[in-house]
Design a protein around this motif. Structure first.
Motif, short mmCIF file in Angstrom:
data_model
loop_
_atom_site.label_atom_id
_atom_site.label_comp_id
_atom_site.label_asym_id
_atom_site.label_seq_id
_atom_site.Cartn_x
_atom_site.Cartn_y
_atom_site.Cartn_z
N LEU A 122 60.61 94.25 118.07
CA LEU A 122 60.92 93.00 118.82
C LEU A 122 62.11 93.69 119.84
CD1 LEU A 122 61.07 90.59 115.94
CD2 LEU A 122 59.35 90.94 117.34
N PHE A 123 61.75 92.92 121.06
CA PHE A 123 63.03 93.25 121.94
C PHE A 123 63.23 92.10 122.96
CE2 PHE A 123 58.99 94.90 123.33
CZ PHE A 123 58.74 94.67 124.64
N SER A 124 64.39 92.23 123.74
CA SER A 124 64.55 91.12 124.49
C SER A 124 63.83 91.46 125.90
CB SER A 124 66.17 91.00 124.95
OG SER A 124 66.59 90.42 123.64
N LYS A 125 63.32 90.36 126.47
CA LYS A 125 62.78 90.31 127.68
C LYS A 125 63.04 89.02 128.56
CE LYS A 125 59.72 92.42 130.24
NZ LYS A 125 59.75 94.06 130.72
N GLN A 153 60.04 89.57 122.88
CA GLN A 153 58.76 90.18 123.23
C GLN A 153 58.41 91.10 121.92
OE1 GLN A 153 56.62 89.93 125.62
NE2 GLN A 153 58.12 88.70 126.73
N THR A 154 57.09 90.93 121.65
CA THR A 154 56.55 91.67 120.36
C THR A 154 55.79 92.80 120.55
OG1 THR A 154 56.40 89.46 119.18
CG2 THR A 154 55.20 91.12 118.35
N ARG A 155 56.05 93.84 119.97
CA ARG A 155 55.31 95.19 120.19
C ARG A 155 54.56 95.68 118.67
NH1 ARG A 155 57.96 99.09 123.50
NH2 ARG A 155 57.06 97.87 125.31
N VAL A 156 53.42 95.84 118.41
CA VAL A 156 53.11 96.12 117.18
C VAL A 156 52.27 97.61 117.24
CG1 VAL A 156 51.62 95.44 115.05
CG2 VAL A 156 53.02 93.84 116.21
N TYR A 157 52.34 98.27 116.39
CA TYR A 157 51.77 99.92 116.61
C TYR A 157 51.28 99.72 115.10
CZ TYR A 157 55.49 101.16 119.86
OH TYR A 157 56.56 100.93 120.80
#
Length: 1040
Positions: A420-423, A428-432
């Motif tokens: 999870l990171f700020s945008k 924002q969500t990023r899943v690997y």
């Protein structure tokens, strides 16, 4: 005067010729100079794979990381671009260097790896180069255990506390890699330590590191804790906790991370969950059944609960418990828990419910906070995957995102990592995540940052080459104008008019063709340009693949790969390996063989047969057969009832043979499958096929049980009973090897190989006729513990006739290295094999040896066998010439080039441990190379004097590319006799075109047709200009 004029005219004519020659040389000069450089990246392509990730270490930043670090089951550590998936760098470790853990430390990456030798490395985040490597001599990991290696970071000085081998604890400087102190468990201790954690200490001790271990007891393990001073490594306290633990998986370390936070050890004991607060003697116990009130899905448990680690940073105490539920044991139920800091007791937070199939979990913190978000990834239906996010603080589901995930391509989730990171003003969500087929994916809220890598290609087992159809073969149902053919008969006049109209229609392309050649820029030589590509682009959903038709010279093929993951992947060799189709055959499918049973034909697509072994519901071995359309990967369906798209045999797989029999209805080659009952099944099993096979069976001999490690060789043939449908196999001969010997390498001549020349012409114009037995095989065995009195292991090479079991040749090599690769290849009348020799101080030195054998019908020149056709039953032994050559590299794979008619010279291809592919011309491994100065006859035969192989960079097909882990090299002919397609695979995939005798039948790719046309125009213009001038001059000479 006339004579002088004629001489002048002749000189003038010569001048024009000289000018034209100079013009031609000038136009072609750049082509010659730029040829090799121009081919780089044009005739070859290289895919760099890393394997399937099982660990990730994103650089935890508020605004997200540009790079994600991963560790894979291929013992590879790599950095990928988070937004695109492209490879930044990778470190391919040795085969026995399993990666235990990775962690982002101080902007760089720490790795713990090793089996026989432990390594702790700090890698530069930008380049992957080691900043330091700490590897204590003689220390490895615990065999067959994933425990005993751990790391934590001290809060006071950000240095590392590393546990290794379950008994060594060291403090290592994070910047220098130097050891500050070392604590070691007592010799002979029954305790295996599995975790280290910094947490609140005992009494006045502030800097405490806890080392947790399990002590073997009679019926169970007991928990043991050692408290160390993190500044000097002194033991503060050591004690045992009252416990009875079944396995290492039943223990979990939580919390800590600094000297001000509590650390906990949670473990499962009988039907209870116990928690010990480190630094105290306080142990809490909670009945697992008591959680059913809050985790209702636990009510239908049919198995014990297991811990699921969320890989949260130290300081967090959230964890998962999961168990099997359901009548058919096909679902899992999971609950989220936390440790109450005041009571030290576990409490339930969230019920994930019951889900059929596989689920995987991950967790991270919200940007700039310690609030935890948990990810659950699971399959929704056959085409959908679901990503579910749970906010631990609010105990609510904040996201349930459906993503396309076709089951027949990817199957289930096997690993996931959440970031999870700020945008802007939001998060924002990023899943690997990894899937069952071996591929690696990334999902992001931003559509352009979604990608996947087809990492299943790092596990290739075998490859089949599929020739593409000609474009005209697919127009048999339409006329030349592109219209559907009429069902009535067409007259000759109508057919001629159709041909004429199609030619008229083709004239529309003439202006564009002329304009392209009239373009001034096309008058100059243009070298082929290498096109940029990446491993992500080859599988991109928006990729464009040209229509699947054969090119002019048959250089473009479909490469169909089978993988250890049970997946088939077809790529286009002419478009940098773009994926044409892929198909996953599901859990338990071990793909044994892939065979092209029909190449492209008129109105008929190429067909693949896939043979796999799996198990049924009763755990019995079953062999399954599938027919696929090689152009699409879909089931090939026929209207013929006896030609199904799939079939199965209730027995295990032994071998498959492609026999020279064709099914009359579908025009496919027949496969003969032998199962572990020693029964034969033809595929297809139609009556015409079975009758044809019965007629063929008298001449069908084959080997079985010739696998690596076998201690004997057996030959078989079919038994066909006339009055029954049953076909079995029976042994015809057995070749037992001497006691202690076992097979380590096996090679046969390729069935598609063509022998263009029947003999070898000598320098004196005599001929040595080649031994043309198509039935012999090369078998190499080793004896690790000789019983004949010798102390050193030895290697034996057998050339065996498969039909009769006759040993045609046998040779033994002493003092071989058994822990090094032993390879063999066979072609025409040649055998080449390599091994490591420990050497003999008096005759040879240590190093790899390449042994070359040539087989001839007789040692006497110009003498042939009297029989016109060869038969193995004649018992004629070949004359063999052999020679050993020092080989300067470590080979990992061996192959040989193959061409359409077998006219081109042969090159032996080697995959090397230095991550490259090498080509050695047959002349360098010629056993007839003279030891001393060559004679006149040797020179006439163009034999080179004997010498070791040179380190010539021109011999490397992969030039400066790093092709990792090459384990097999295969080749396929093209329509050009000079050219072969080379495919080298292992961890990486490298494909190139190779011409052992140079491209004698093909113009250079950068040959300028425009220059040729310009030259012809110039010559024509010169003829028109000079012709009248010469006529006038000659007429004038007649008058004077």
């Amino acid at each position: 005067m006339a004579t002088s004029s004629r001489r002048t005219a002749a000189v003038s004519s010569l001048s024009w010729r000289a000018c034209i020659s100079v013009l031609l040389l000038a136009l072609l000069a750049s082509t010659v100079l730029a040829l090799e450089e121009a081919q780089k990246g044009v005739i070859d392509w290289h895919h760099k794979w890393i394997g399937t990730p099982h660990l990730t270490a994103p650089q935890r930043t508020v605004r997200g990381s540009n790079t994600v670090f991963v560790a894979t089951d291929k013992n590879t550590v790599a950095a990928l671009r988070a937004k695109s998936g492209e490879l930044v760098w990778r470190q391919v470790l040795s085969k026995d260097e399993t990666v235990h853990d990775i962690r982002a430390v101080g902007g760089n990456l720490l790795t713990l790896s090793g089996t026989s030798q432990f390594h702790a490395r700090l890698l530069d985040a930008k380049t992957g180069q080691p900043l330091w490597d700490f590897s204590p001599a003689g220390e490895g990991s615990i065999p067959e255990l994933n425990f005993g290696q751990a790391v934590t970071v001290t809060s006071e000085d950000s240095n590392l506390i590393i546990l290794n081998q379950g008994r060594h604890v060291r403090k290592i400087g994070s910047k220098s890699g130097m050891e500050s102190w070392h604590w070691k468990a007592e010799e002979g201790s029954a305790t295996t330590y599995f975790s280290v954690l910094e947490a609140k200490g005992f009494g006045n001790h502030e800097h405490v590191v806890y080392v947790m271990g399990l002590t073997r007891g009679v019926a169970a393990f007991q928990l043991e804790i050692v408290a160390l001073d993190s500044q000097n490594g002194n033991v503060i306290k050591s004690f045992n906790a009252r416990s009875s633990i079944s396995t290492f998986e039943d223990v979990l370390t939580l919390g800590g991370g600094s000297n001000g936070k509590n650390g906990y050890i949670a473990w499962l004991e009988n039907d209870n969950l116990k928690v010990l607060t480190l630094g105290t003697d306080k142990i809490t116990q909670t009945s697992l059944k008591s959680f059913q009130a809050e985790i209702s899905s636990f009510g239908d448990l049919v198995s014990k609960l297991d811990f699921v680690s969320l890989r949260l940073p130290e300081g967090h105490t959230e964890f998962l418990l999961s168990g099997t539920v359901g009548e058919y044991h096909d679902a899992r139920s999971s609950g989220l828990f936390d440790i109450d800091e005041k009571t030290g007791r576990a409490e339930a937070l969230f019920d994930f419910g019951e889900r059929t199939g596989f689920s995987t979990y991950s967790a991270t913190t919200k940007p700039g906070t310690d609030e935890v978000v948990v990810l659950r990834a699971f399959r929704g239906d056959s085409d959908i995957g679901v990503l579910e996010l749970v906010d631990v603080n609010t105990r609510e589901t904040t996201l349930q995102q459906q993503i396309p995930l076709e089951y027949e391509t990817f199957a289930h989730f096997t690993f996931a990592s959440l970031e999870l990171f700020s945008k802007g003003q939001g998060v924002q969500t990023r899943v690997y995540f990894s899937t069952s087929d071996g591929s690696f994916h990334a999902y992001s809220d931003i559509e352009s940052e979604r990608w996947y890598r087809e990492e299943s290609l790092a596990y290739i087992k075998d490859v089949e080459f599929v020739d593409l159809p000609e474009r005209k073969l697919w127009t048999q149902d339409v006329n030349e104008a592109g219209h559907q053919k009429s069902s009535r008969n067409v007259t000759i006049v109508e057919r001629y008019l159709e041909r004429l109209s199609s030619h008229v229609l083709q004239l529309k392309s003439l202006p564009a063709f002329l304009i392209s050649y009239a373009n001034p820029s096309s008058l100059f030589t243009k070298a082929p340009v290498a096109v940029d590509y990446s491993e992500v682009q080859i599988g991109a959903a928006n990729r464009t693949i040209p229509s699947l038709y054969r090119d002019q010279f048959g250089l473009r093929k479909i490469l169909v790969f089978s993988t250890d993951k049970g997946k088939m992947v077809a790529v286009d060799s002419g478009s940098k390996g773009q994926i044409v189709w892929s198909r996953y055959f599901g859990y338990g499918h071990d793909i044994k063989d892939v065979v092209v049973v029909r190449q492209a034909n008129v109105r008929l697509p190429p067909v693949l047969a896939v043979i796999a072994e799996t198990v049924d519901g009763g755990k019995n071995r079953v062999t399954r057969m599938y027919r696929l359309n090689a152009l699409t990967g879909e089931d090939f369906r026929s209207n013929n009832f006896f030609f199904p798209s799939s079939a199965w045999i209730p027995a295990g797989y032994v071998a498959t043979f492609k026999v020279p029999i064709e099914d009359p209805d579908e025009k496919t080659h027949v496969l003969v499958l032998v199962d572990d009952r020693m029964h034969i099944t033809t595929f297809p099993s139609t009556d015409p096929v079975q009758q044809a096979f019965k007629a063929f069976s008298d001449d069908f001999y084959f080997l079985l049980k010739n696998k690596i490690g076998a201690k004997q060789l057996k030959g078989f043939k079919p038994i066909v009973t006339a009055d029954t449908d049953r076909m079995d196999v029976e042994p015809t001969w057995t070749l037992p090897f001497p006691e202690g010997e076992e097979i380590v390498a096996f090679a046969e001549r390729p069935s598609y190989e063509v022998m263009a020349s029947l003999g070898r012409v000598l320098g004196d114009r005599g001929v040595l006729y080649k031994y043309q037995n198509p039935n012999y095989a090369t078998v190499i065995t080793v004896n690790k513990k000789p019983s004949h009195g010798g102390a050193a292991p030895y290697l034996t090479v057998y050339l065996v006739d498969v039909v009769t079991g006759t040993i045609l040749h046998q040779a033994t090599h002493e003092n071989v290295g058994l822990n090094r690769p032993i390879l063999a290849t066979q072609y025409e009348n040649n055998v080449v094999y390599t091994f490591w020799s420990e050497g003999d101080s008096s005759t040879s030195s240590k190093g790899y040896q390449a042994i070359s054998l040539e087989l001839y019908e007789s040692r006497v020149r110009n003498q042939r066998n009297k029989d016109e056709s060869f038969t193995s039953f004649a018992g004629e032994l070949p004359h063999i010439i052999s020679q050993a050559f020092p080989f300067p590299y470590t080979p990992t794979a061996i192959g040989v080039t193959s061409t359409k008619a077998g006219i081109s010279a042969k090159d032996i291809l080697f995959g090397l441990s230095r991550q490259s592919v090498m080509s050695v011309n047959k002349r360098y491994l010629d056993p007839r190379r003279p030891i001393g100065p060559p004679s006149a006859s040797d020179k006439e035969e163009m034999l080179m004097p004997y010498s070791a192989l040179s380190d010539d960079p021109r011999m490397f097909l992969s030039y400066d590319l790093e092709v990792a882990g090459v384990k097999k090299i295969v080749t396929a002919p093209t329509m050009l006799e000079s050219t072969t397609i080379v495919v080298a695979y292992g961890q990486d995939l490298f494909v190139t075109r190779h011409a052992p005798s140079k491209t004698f039948d093909l113009l250079n790719e950068d040959f300028s047709k425009s220059q040729l046309m310009l030259t012809m125009v110039v010559l024509t213009a010169v003829m028109f200009v000079t012709g009248p001038m010469m006529q006038k001059k000659m007429l004038k000479e007649l008058w004077y």
